[in-house]
Write an enzyme that holds these catalytic residues in place. Structure first.
Site, short mmCIF file in Angstrom:
data_model
loop_
_atom_site.label_atom_id
_atom_site.label_comp_id
_atom_site.label_asym_id
_atom_site.label_seq_id
_atom_site.Cartn_x
_atom_site.Cartn_y
_atom_site.Cartn_z
N TYR A 136 -1.06 4.63 0.56
CA TYR A 136 -2.12 3.72 0.15
C TYR A 136 -2.67 4.08 -1.24
O TYR A 136 -3.11 3.20 -1.97
CB TYR A 136 -3.28 3.78 1.14
CG TYR A 136 -3.19 2.80 2.29
CD1 TYR A 136 -2.11 2.82 3.16
CD2 TYR A 136 -4.20 1.86 2.50
CE1 TYR A 136 -2.05 1.94 4.22
CE2 TYR A 136 -4.13 0.97 3.55
CZ TYR A 136 -3.06 1.01 4.41
OH TYR A 136 -3.01 0.14 5.45
N LYS A 186 6.76 11.13 10.81
CA LYS A 186 8.17 10.74 10.67
C LYS A 186 8.87 11.93 10.00
O LYS A 186 9.51 11.80 8.95
CB LYS A 186 8.25 9.45 9.83
CG LYS A 186 9.64 8.84 9.75
CD LYS A 186 10.14 8.20 11.03
CE LYS A 186 11.58 7.75 10.89
NZ LYS A 186 12.18 7.28 12.16
N ASP A 218 8.17 5.79 15.17
CA ASP A 218 8.90 4.68 15.82
C ASP A 218 8.86 4.85 17.34
O ASP A 218 8.61 3.89 18.08
CB ASP A 218 10.35 4.61 15.30
CG ASP A 218 11.08 5.93 15.28
OD1 ASP A 218 10.45 6.99 15.49
OD2 ASP A 218 12.32 5.92 15.07
N ASP A 242 -2.60 2.52 10.47
CA ASP A 242 -2.89 1.10 10.27
C ASP A 242 -2.03 0.27 11.23
O ASP A 242 -2.52 -0.62 11.93
CB ASP A 242 -2.58 0.72 8.82
CG ASP A 242 -2.82 -0.75 8.53
OD1 ASP A 242 -3.86 -1.26 8.96
OD2 ASP A 242 -1.95 -1.38 7.90
N ASP A 246 -3.21 -1.75 15.12
CA ASP A 246 -3.04 -3.18 15.45
C ASP A 246 -2.21 -3.33 16.72
O ASP A 246 -2.49 -4.17 17.57
CB ASP A 246 -2.32 -3.92 14.30
CG ASP A 246 -3.29 -4.55 13.30
OD1 ASP A 246 -4.37 -3.96 13.08
OD2 ASP A 246 -2.97 -5.62 12.75
C1 IPM Z 1 -7.41 -1.99 8.27
C2 IPM Z 1 -6.96 -3.07 7.33
C3 IPM Z 1 -6.98 -2.54 5.89
C4 IPM Z 1 -6.00 -1.38 5.83
C5 IPM Z 1 -6.71 -3.61 4.83
C6 IPM Z 1 -7.68 -4.75 4.90
C7 IPM Z 1 -6.70 -3.01 3.44
O1 IPM Z 1 -5.69 -3.53 7.69
O2 IPM Z 1 -8.54 -1.49 8.12
O3 IPM Z 1 -6.66 -1.66 9.20
O4 IPM Z 1 -4.81 -1.59 5.59
O5 IPM Z 1 -6.45 -0.25 6.00
MG MG Z 2 -5.01 -2.81 9.55
#
Ligand code: IPM
Ligand code: MG
Length: 347
Positions: A136, A186, A218, A242, A246
């Site tokens: 990042y 990884k 993975d 990240d 999700d």
């Molecule tokens: C998160 C989001 C952010 C990230 C984006 C909006 C930059 O996806 O907080 O998970 O990638 O960290």
């Molecule tokens: Mg995110």
């Protein structure tokens, strides 16, 4: 107690409004809000996604409650002017390196999970994601290869100090929970990950009460779907965290449910839902405000020293869900405000 309120873009204003209503209903003496522009909203108003004024308000606040940033109308801007730079800039400027993303299934919501009920009902995990380093924040850019092809690059790196401080967060979180820490990397391919793993192993001597394991990312993605109940605390880098958070949200039922805390070494924090600005449903009153309301609860617990009030919010959310309150993402038809009402009623 000064709260910087940064609603941001898309559904951000709708969901932070509900969290603010819940906080106000607690009538906490001395709690004040200072609202500021951030993300695409700030760019459109003053030409920068993280204006100095907003950064100042965030700096002098005791805690920051953040909505979301991201606006398709800003996608063609230079990267440093895009809405996402606001959240990345805040994380970096305030050294918010430790991102806590809890995921657990609410008993009344097992049916909302993408997983079978007997698998989903066992989810109670915490992802500890590093937030200040990794690909990042490495050098990045566009260049041309010798043959004239366009090439994008982003450098991934971690130094041992960065790994050590997030590993401490992971071990301590495991001590406060069920004593299990899974470090996700990884290391079979990446040097960054090899160092990560070496440092985590070195530190483990200081935490004899924590059972440490390692998993390639993975495999971790696969295991989170196959048997999420095996995890207590997962500690991982910025990019892997990240993605896995999700993924974990859909195991729980909806990305609209996952809250997060991003903390510095002193416990100052920024609190935000893990989801984005959802421009497709912005302004329609369809968004689920629970992730933001639960982020407000984390704020009371971690930055403001009000654990009882945090419990009250979390119990109210649980009661609202048990009572059948469902926004569209959970298969229901409640509006954002009606979901806020349901939590307030339970409170
Ligand atoms: C998160 C989001 C952010 C990230 C984006 C909006 C930059 O996806 O907080 O998970 O990638 O960290
Ligand atoms: Mg995110």
């Amino acid at each position: 107690m000064r709260i910087a309120l940064l609603p941001g873009d898309g559904i951000g204003p709708e969901i932070t409004r509900e969290a603010q209503r819940v906080l106000e209903a607690l009538a906490i003496p001395g709690l004040v809000f200072e609202e500021a522009l951030v993300g695409g909203a700030a760019y459109k108003a003053v030409g920068h996604p993280l204006p100095p004024e907003t950064l100042n308000i965030a700096r002098r606040a005791d805690a920051i409650l953040f909505g979301s940033v991201g606006d398709p109308e800003c996608d063609a801007l230079d990267r440093h002017l895009r809405p996402e730079q606001a959240i990345l800039g805040l994380r970096k400027a305030l050294t918010l390196f430790s991102n806590l993303r809890p995921a657990r299934v609410y008993p009344g919501l097992v049916d909302a999970s993408a997983l079978r009920p007997e698998v989903a009902s066992r989810i109670d995990l915490l992802i500890v994601r590093e937030l200040n380093g990794d690909v990042y924040f490495g050098e990045k850019g566009m260049r041309t290869t010798p043959t004239g092809a366009r090439e994008g690059y982003d450098i991934m790196s971690y130094n041992e100090d960065e790994v050590r401080r997030i590993a401490h967060s992971g071990f301590r979180a495991a001590q406060a929970r069920r004593g299990k820490l899974c470090s996700v990397d990884k290391a079979n391919v990446l040097e960054t990950s090899q160092l990560w793993r070496d440092v985590v192993v070195e530190l483990s001597a200081e935490y004899p009460d924590v059972t440490l394991s390692h998993m390639y990312v993975d495999n971790a993605a696969m295991q989170l779907v196959r048997d999420p109940g095996q995890f207590d605390v997962i500690v991982t880098g910025n990019l892997f965290g990240d993605i896995l958070s999700d993924l974990a949200s859909m195991c729980v039922g909806s990305i609209g449910l996952l809250a997060s805390a991003s903390l510095d070494a002193q416990g100052k924090g920024l609190y935000e839902p893990i989801h984005g600005s959802a421009p497709d449903i912005a302004g329609q009153g369809k968004a689920n405000p629970l992730a933001t309301i639960l982020s407000a609860a984390m704020m009371l617990r971690f930055s403001l020293g009000l654990p009882d009030e945090a419990d009250r919010i979390e119990r109210a959310v649980e009661a609202a869900l048990n009572g059948g309150a469902r926004t569209a993402d959970l298969g229901g038809s409640l509006s954002t405000a009606a979901m806020g009402d349901a939590v307030l009623a339970a409170l």
